[in-house]
Scaffold this motif. Structure first.
Motif, short mmCIF file in Angstrom:
data_model
loop_
_atom_site.label_atom_id
_atom_site.label_comp_id
_atom_site.label_asym_id
_atom_site.label_seq_id
_atom_site.Cartn_x
_atom_site.Cartn_y
_atom_site.Cartn_z
N ARG A 77 42.26 33.70 26.06
CA ARG A 77 42.25 32.92 24.82
C ARG A 77 43.41 31.93 24.79
O ARG A 77 43.25 30.74 24.49
CB ARG A 77 42.34 33.84 23.60
CG ARG A 77 42.27 33.11 22.27
CD ARG A 77 42.56 34.04 21.12
NE ARG A 77 43.96 34.38 21.03
CZ ARG A 77 44.87 33.62 20.42
NH1 ARG A 77 44.52 32.48 19.86
NH2 ARG A 77 46.13 34.01 20.37
N ASP A 106 46.60 32.84 15.81
CA ASP A 106 45.15 32.97 15.88
C ASP A 106 44.46 32.40 14.64
O ASP A 106 43.53 32.98 14.09
CB ASP A 106 44.74 34.43 16.04
CG ASP A 106 43.32 34.54 16.59
OD1 ASP A 106 42.70 35.60 16.38
OD2 ASP A 106 42.83 33.58 17.21
N ALA A 153 42.73 28.86 12.58
CA ALA A 153 41.79 27.80 12.92
C ALA A 153 42.55 26.57 13.42
O ALA A 153 43.75 26.43 13.18
CB ALA A 153 40.96 27.43 11.69
N ARG A 166 33.48 29.91 10.47
CA ARG A 166 34.71 29.28 10.94
C ARG A 166 34.88 29.42 12.44
O ARG A 166 35.39 28.51 13.11
CB ARG A 166 35.90 29.90 10.21
CG ARG A 166 37.25 29.26 10.56
CD ARG A 166 37.31 27.80 10.20
NE ARG A 166 37.24 27.60 8.76
CZ ARG A 166 37.27 26.41 8.17
NH1 ARG A 166 37.32 25.31 8.91
NH2 ARG A 166 37.22 26.31 6.87
N ARG A 167 34.43 30.54 12.99
CA ARG A 167 34.59 30.72 14.44
C ARG A 167 33.76 29.71 15.22
O ARG A 167 34.21 29.19 16.24
CB ARG A 167 34.18 32.15 14.81
CG ARG A 167 34.45 32.48 16.27
CD ARG A 167 33.98 33.88 16.61
NE ARG A 167 34.22 34.20 18.00
CZ ARG A 167 33.76 35.28 18.62
NH1 ARG A 167 33.02 36.14 17.95
NH2 ARG A 167 34.01 35.49 19.89
N THR A 199 35.25 26.84 17.68
CA THR A 199 34.82 26.81 19.08
C THR A 199 34.29 25.43 19.46
O THR A 199 34.65 24.88 20.51
CB THR A 199 33.74 27.87 19.32
OG1 THR A 199 34.30 29.17 19.08
CG2 THR A 199 33.22 27.80 20.75
N ARG A 216 33.91 29.95 26.20
CA ARG A 216 33.85 29.87 24.75
C ARG A 216 32.40 29.98 24.25
O ARG A 216 32.11 30.67 23.27
CB ARG A 216 34.45 28.54 24.28
CG ARG A 216 35.95 28.44 24.44
CD ARG A 216 36.43 27.11 23.88
NE ARG A 216 37.85 26.92 24.06
CZ ARG A 216 38.79 27.40 23.26
NH1 ARG A 216 38.44 28.12 22.21
NH2 ARG A 216 40.07 27.16 23.48
#
Length: 397
Positions: free
Chosen positions: A189, A247, A249, A290-291, A295, A360
């Motif tokens: 990550r 971690d 956004a 949001r993820r 991404t 991702r």
């Protein structure tokens, strides 16, 4: 497993209490029988003393951890003398057999059981005055059953202990594997975040500083413009670094901005004199998890970094297409292109690039395709599925 171990310890402790109580009850009953029937015998004081010594030795053999075999040997010897003098004390053999089986090795304990049983049979036959089949056969049968049951229980307990040890070891290995996997995932990550943010920003700053150095004397105003742009990129990268360490956004999404707005801002920032970046939004994306937004934005940043560093393109286009069941991000350029099937040259591709993009997308169950050919530019397409409800107008958050 802790509960199983605790239950086993409780069962063992309960069995020990029962056996110890049975020994003292049998000892007291044998002594009382002797006193009732042979109180006037000369050996009565000796019998009483030996009974007290036997009770003390039994307690010492259980309580003293050091020298337990010695105390147990004295216990058996005292009991043997008592049985010779008073055969009724032979009933105490059963608790002694249990103690011997629990304390000694299996082979030695079996030999002890045979000796004790023979002594019990001989004492009982001496009392009866003849070879009573019941007295000759019953004690060996009881001793054999008792020994078999105890040995079987001990072997089963040993197997359970070995199984518990294996389970504990397996759990520890699994926990270590999960920790290693978590560490590797976190490294991956961070590597992708650094590639798509800091590395991209540093690359832009390097080019701007090199451009400023080239025109420093001939065009100071342009040089200062390049410096101010490099400083702005450095400030934005500092914000990104602080956020991905925690971690959070991406900076463009942290303040509640939408993905289309973030992609438009990215296209504006990446537009330079040498490269024009356009952004197109097709369909109404609506609110996205949001993820997924983070991404797709990171993918666009990484793709544009590759375009700027490797493609020698003059135009790049970011296209975000919203469909019923998926959202698609395309990044196309008119650069030199390449052969996607050709092996990667480690000397030219030092970062994560396409592997990071594929990683991702795969984390969200999507697909990534690259269409390119030497001299024909490149199109990178990332499609991520969306979970929707029948009749829903937006993606479930």
């Amino acid at each position: 497993m802790a509960q199983l171990l605790g239950a086993q310890r409780d069962d063992t402790r309960l069995l020990a209490v029962i056996v110890h109580s049975a020994f003292y009850v049998l000892l007291a009953a044998s002594l009382l029988r002797w006193l009732i029937r042979h109180s006037e015998t000369r050996s009565t004081p000796l019998i009483v003393v030996l009974s007290v010594v036997l009770a003390v030795l039994y307690a010492l053999s259980e309580l003293r951890q050091s020298g337990r075999p010695v105390w147990f040997a004295l216990l058996v010897l005292t009991w043997s003398v008592l049985v010779v003098l008073a055969p009724s004390f032979a009933w105490c053999a059963v608790p002694l057999v249990y103690t011997g089986l629990r304390m000694l090795s299996e082979r030695v304990a079996v030999i002890l059981v045979v000796v004790l049983t023979a002594l019990v049979v001989s004492s009982q036959v001496r009392i009866a005055g003849w070879l009573d089949p019941n007295l000759v056969l019953a004690p060996p049968a009881v001793a054999a059953v008792t020994t078999a049951l105890f040995v079987g229980m001990r072997r089963q307990a040993e197997r359970q202990a070995a199984l518990i040890d294996d389970l504990v070891r397996t759990r520890r290995e699994l926990a270590a594997t999960e920790r290693r996997a978590g560490t590797l995932a976190e490294r991956q990550r961070l590597a992708m975040e650094i590639h798509d943010t800091l590395a991209q920003g540093l690359s832009s700053q390097r080019m701007l500083l090199q451009a400023a150095d080239l025109v420093w004397d001939s065009d100071p105003r342009l040089a200062r413009t390049h410096l101010r742009t490099a400083a702005a990129i450095a400030e934005r990268d500092l914000t990104e670094a602080r956020r991905f360490v925690h971690d959070l956004a991406p900076a463009d999404l942290a303040a509640g901005g939408s993905l289309p707005a973030a992609l438009a801002a990215l296209a504006e920032r990446e537009t330079t004199d040498a490269l024009t970046v356009r952004c197109h939004i097709e369909g109404a994306p609506g609110p996205l998890p949001r993820r997924i937004e983070a991404t797709l934005l990171r993918i666009a940043q990484g793709a544009l970094a590759n375009v700027r560093e490797h493609a020698a393109a003059t135009t790049a286009t970011i296209t975000l297409t919203s469909l019923d069941d998926q959202i698609v991000l395309d990044v196309a350029d008119d650069g030199r292109g390449f052969d996607p099937a050709a092996p990667t040259d480690p000397a030219r591709h030092r970062g994560h690039g396409l592997p990071a993009v594929r990683a991702r997308v795969s984390q969200l169950g999507g697909t990534c395709t690259v269409e390119s050919a030497p001299g024909d530019g490149t199109v990178l397409s990332a499609a991520i599925p969306l979970a929707t409800r029948p009749g829903a107008t937006s993606v479930d958050r």
